[in-house]
Design a protein around this motif. Sequence first.
Motif, PDB file in Angstrom:
ATOM      1  N   LEU A  93      55.958 -18.915  43.710  1.00  0.00           N
ATOM      2  CA  LEU A  93      56.499 -18.379  44.959  1.00  0.00           C
ATOM      3  C   LEU A  93      57.204 -19.468  45.761  1.00  0.00           C
ATOM      4  N   ALA A  94      56.609 -20.664  45.790  1.00  0.00           N
ATOM      5  CA  ALA A  94      57.178 -21.777  46.556  1.00  0.00           C
ATOM      6  C   ALA A  94      58.467 -22.303  45.931  1.00  0.00           C
ATOM      7  N   ALA A  95      58.477 -22.412  44.592  1.00  0.00           N
ATOM      8  CA  ALA A  95      59.633 -22.993  43.902  1.00  0.00           C
ATOM      9  C   ALA A  95      60.689 -21.965  43.508  1.00  0.00           C
ATOM     10  N   GLY A  96      60.344 -20.684  43.564  1.00  0.00           N
ATOM     11  CA  GLY A  96      61.278 -19.642  43.134  1.00  0.00           C
ATOM     12  C   GLY A  96      60.986 -19.180  41.720  1.00  0.00           C
ATOM     13  N   TYR A  97      60.661 -20.127  40.864  1.00  0.00           N
ATOM     14  CA  TYR A  97      60.272 -19.840  39.490  1.00  0.00           C
ATOM     15  C   TYR A  97      59.736 -21.120  38.853  1.00  0.00           C
ATOM     16  N   ILE A  98      59.025 -20.953  37.748  1.00  0.00           N
ATOM     17  CA  ILE A  98      58.591 -22.091  36.945  1.00  0.00           C
ATOM     18  C   ILE A  98      59.099 -21.863  35.532  1.00  0.00           C
ATOM     19  N   PHE A  99      60.010 -22.724  35.093  1.00  0.00           N
ATOM     20  CA  PHE A  99      60.557 -22.609  33.739  1.00  0.00           C
ATOM     21  C   PHE A  99      59.490 -22.984  32.719  1.00  0.00           C
ATOM     22  N   VAL A 100      59.359 -22.192  31.666  1.00  0.00           N
ATOM     23  CA  VAL A 100      58.338 -22.416  30.642  1.00  0.00           C
ATOM     24  C   VAL A 100      59.003 -22.464  29.264  1.00  0.00           C
ATOM     25  N   LYS A 101      58.859 -23.571  28.563  1.00  0.00           N
ATOM     26  CA  LYS A 101      59.383 -23.670  27.205  1.00  0.00           C
ATOM     27  C   LYS A 101      58.462 -22.896  26.258  1.00  0.00           C
ATOM     28  N   LYS A 102      59.072 -22.073  25.412  1.00  0.00           N
ATOM     29  CA  LYS A 102      58.275 -21.195  24.553  1.00  0.00           C
ATOM     30  C   LYS A 102      57.370 -21.960  23.596  1.00  0.00           C
ATOM     31  N   GLU A 103      57.868 -23.089  23.072  1.00  0.00           N
ATOM     32  CA  GLU A 103      57.043 -23.854  22.131  1.00  0.00           C
ATOM     33  C   GLU A 103      55.825 -24.451  22.836  1.00  0.00           C
ATOM     34  N   ILE A 307      52.047 -13.250  29.054  1.00  0.00           N
ATOM     35  CA  ILE A 307      52.889 -12.046  29.015  1.00  0.00           C
ATOM     36  C   ILE A 307      54.023 -12.133  30.040  1.00  0.00           C
ATOM     37  N   LEU A 308      53.689 -12.584  31.257  1.00  0.00           N
ATOM     38  CA  LEU A 308      54.676 -12.661  32.328  1.00  0.00           C
ATOM     39  C   LEU A 308      55.730 -13.747  32.086  1.00  0.00           C
ATOM     40  N   SER A 309      55.361 -14.796  31.347  1.00  0.00           N
ATOM     41  CA  SER A 309      56.232 -15.966  31.189  1.00  0.00           C
ATOM     42  C   SER A 309      57.032 -15.995  29.895  1.00  0.00           C
ATOM     43  N   TYR A 310      56.529 -15.373  28.842  1.00  0.00           N
ATOM     44  CA  TYR A 310      57.080 -15.624  27.510  1.00  0.00           C
ATOM     45  C   TYR A 310      58.485 -15.040  27.314  1.00  0.00           C
ATOM     46  N   ARG A 311      58.700 -13.798  27.697  1.00  0.00           N
ATOM     47  CA  ARG A 311      59.961 -13.120  27.361  1.00  0.00           C
ATOM     48  C   ARG A 311      61.180 -13.812  27.963  1.00  0.00           C
ATOM     49  N   LYS A 312      61.112 -14.181  29.252  1.00  0.00           N
ATOM     50  CA  LYS A 312      62.258 -14.808  29.918  1.00  0.00           C
ATOM     51  C   LYS A 312      62.098 -16.323  30.056  1.00  0.00           C
ATOM     52  N   SER A 313      61.057 -16.869  29.433  1.00  0.00           N
ATOM     53  CA  SER A 313      60.791 -18.317  29.457  1.00  0.00           C
ATOM     54  C   SER A 313      60.645 -18.865  30.872  1.00  0.00           C
TER      55      SER A 313
END
Length: 339
Positions: A93-103, A307-313
Amino acid sequence: MIDLIIFIIILIVALIIVIKSADLFVDSLVEVGESLGISQIILGVTASAIGTSLPEFGSAMIAVFSGNPDIGVGVVIGSNIWNIAGILGISSLAAGYIFVKKEELKRDGLMTLLTAAILLIFMVLFNDITRIVGVVLVVVYIIYLYILIKSQHKKSNSEDSEEESSESKKPEISGSGNDLVEEVMVSGRSRNKNILISIAGLAGLILGSRLLVYSGVEIGELTGVPQIIMGLFALAIGTSMPELVVTVRSAMKKMHSLSIGTVLGSNIFNILIGIGIPSLFMTIPVDKLAVSFDAPVMIGVTALLIILSYRKSKLSRIGGAVLISAYVAYIVTRIYLSF
């Protein structure tokens, strides 16, 4: 009433000591790691995760050895639920999003899910956490560290090859050997200083954790709050403040791998070491609701994060709001079931 106020003051002072000590420990340890060329995600799931998890680990160890094992188990499980549903939710919420690498999510996210499942299985099978369970948990953590080291070694070799290829195309620049020696000496002094700061931070964490557990037990007894509730909420959130600070700061600075790595690595460390090490010395009894409700919720929020992070990384603001809502629902339900 006066006793309650005194213990609340001790609790607040202990939290300040723990948070400041963890901050010193993490900062110095990360600097040492960076000087050795360790990648951001590896620093997140090892140095940063272990450093920020020391308050939980110290509190769990001291709680078990002081005859209050419910607080120890509650701190670990409560911290893990808060780390994912609370800290990552707030950070996104603070950063807008957290990018997550799938690997990275496949390796560290699934490992977090696996360790939570292993703990629940043992809790169901044995009712208590025995020495055998502790050995298995510690061995699993050693295997995980081996996987991380192997991953780092592979990454380092790849980067070295790229650097050598790039350097071969550059003209040779002559320099003073004395300058190089001076640079190494300065780096050595800096590293030694960081090691000393890490040791001082660790000492502060031990002292702060002892005061934290002591005051938490006394407040629980004076107010009639069950030990498991003190562990799950008050101490779990309190001892997780270092993770909150590191994760939010990292997310705001767009250091997403460090942000997600700190939380996932912390959860893995909390279970495999935070519960594994104390159980090597004595059998830890487990609250029935911890088996039937808390541990399944811990698995559920971990799966929800994946589940929330994987599809859109990435973990978006909407995903963060979902996680925070899940944590609020957990708090309300858990308190209702306890009374």
